[in-house]
Design an enzyme around this catalytic site. Structure first.
Site, PDB file in Angstrom:
ATOM      1  CE  LYS A  86       9.658   1.952   0.423  1.00  0.00           C
ATOM      2  NZ  LYS A  86       8.344   1.818   1.088  1.00  0.00           N
TER       3      LYS A  86
HETATM    4  C1  E4P Z   1       7.825   3.569   4.015  1.00  0.00           C
HETATM    5  O1  E4P Z   1       8.810   3.469   3.332  1.00  0.00           O
HETATM    6  C2  E4P Z   1       7.413   2.479   4.905  1.00  0.00           C
HETATM    7  O2  E4P Z   1       7.114   1.424   4.064  1.00  0.00           O
HETATM    8  C3  E4P Z   1       6.209   2.761   5.741  1.00  0.00           C
HETATM    9  O3  E4P Z   1       5.914   4.119   5.749  1.00  0.00           O
HETATM   10  C4  E4P Z   1       6.274   2.223   7.129  1.00  0.00           C
HETATM   11  O4  E4P Z   1       5.165   2.726   7.804  1.00  0.00           O
HETATM   12  P1  E4P Z   1       4.485   2.010   9.059  1.00  0.00           P
HETATM   13  O5  E4P Z   1       5.380   2.255  10.221  1.00  0.00           O
HETATM   14  O6  E4P Z   1       3.185   2.706   9.167  1.00  0.00           O
HETATM   15  O7  E4P Z   1       4.350   0.564   8.718  1.00  0.00           O
END
Ligand code: E4P
Length: 225
Positions: A86
């Site tokens: 990522k």
């Molecule tokens: C995904 O890439 C993110 O890390 C994650 O879904 C963020 O989610 P949150 O808003 O629940 O922290």
């Protein structure tokens, strides 16, 4: 639609992998911090639980292209081929995604809040782009609409990039994107459980068992055949 667990809680991952058709686990530095454990330790445990056939997402931490690329190489070398790196969808991130594409390292443009940010990550060569549905909602915009626009961009321009919708608070948000045809979602464990958590369903499930027991005094078909 691919379904990923957005969590690093080992017990929760074990339970969900056992029960549901899960494609892998996504993590980010905040999710790892919640465990209080060393990232290497917790990510290795997750890899062992999900096996080589499911996908693990691990986020690169530096914010400069060179640092991101170094993190990415090490992440894939350590956690195996079926690992997606990522990468924050910022200018240095797009640069890193382009270089990593050439090296054959798979990436996900993350922290995506606008359709054109998703477009840049896809055009740079990301395999996935991750719009943050609920966080966009919290800013006063419509996370579902932003995600649908991103899906349209991928389809209309033929980008080989899957929209991985993230940051959900409820199963209705997931449903709308599932109907629309987004390629993947990643959800916290409670959101996945809520796909089937329903008192009406529970009642019918119980009624069937009770009626069979009343009729036969047995608990399963195998006892009466
Ligand atoms: C995904 O890439 C993110 O890390 C994650 O879904 C963020 O989610 P949150 O808003 O629940 O922290």
């Amino acid at each position: 639609m691919k379904l990923f667990i957005d969590d690093a809680d080992i017990e929760a991952i074990k339970r969900l992998i056992d029960l549901y058709p899960i494609d892998g686990v996504t993590t980010n530095p905040t999710i790892l911090a919640r465990t209080g454990k060393e990232p290497k330790e917790v990510l290795s445990e997750i890899r062992t639980i999900i096996g080589e056939e499911r996908t693990l997402f691990v986020q690169a931490v530096p914010l400069d292209a060179e640092g991101i690329i170094e993190d990415a190489r090490k992440i894939v070398a350590y956690f195996g081929k079926n690992t997606i790196v990522k990468i924050p969808s910022i200018p240095e991130g797009f640069k890193a995604i382009r270089e990593l594409k050439i090296e054959g390292i798979h990436t996900c443009g993350t922290i995506v809040y606008t359709p054109l940010q998703g477009y840049l990550a896809a055009k740079a060569g990301a395999d996935y782009v991750a719009p943050y549905v609920n966080r966009i909602d919290n800013m006063g915009y419509d996370g579902i609409t932003v995600t649908k626009k991103m899906q349209d961009i991928m389809e209309n321009h033929g980008y080989d990039c899957t929209v991985l919708a993230a940051s959900f608070r409820n199963s209705n948000q997931v449903l709308e994107l599932c109907e629309y045809g987004v390629g993947a979602v990643t959800c916290a464990t409670d959101v996945i459980d809520n796909f089937v958590k329903n008192v009406a369903i529970d009642k019918v499930v119980d009624d069937f068992v009770k009626d069979f027991e009343k009729l036969t005094g047995k608990h399963s078909m195998k006892d009466v055949l």
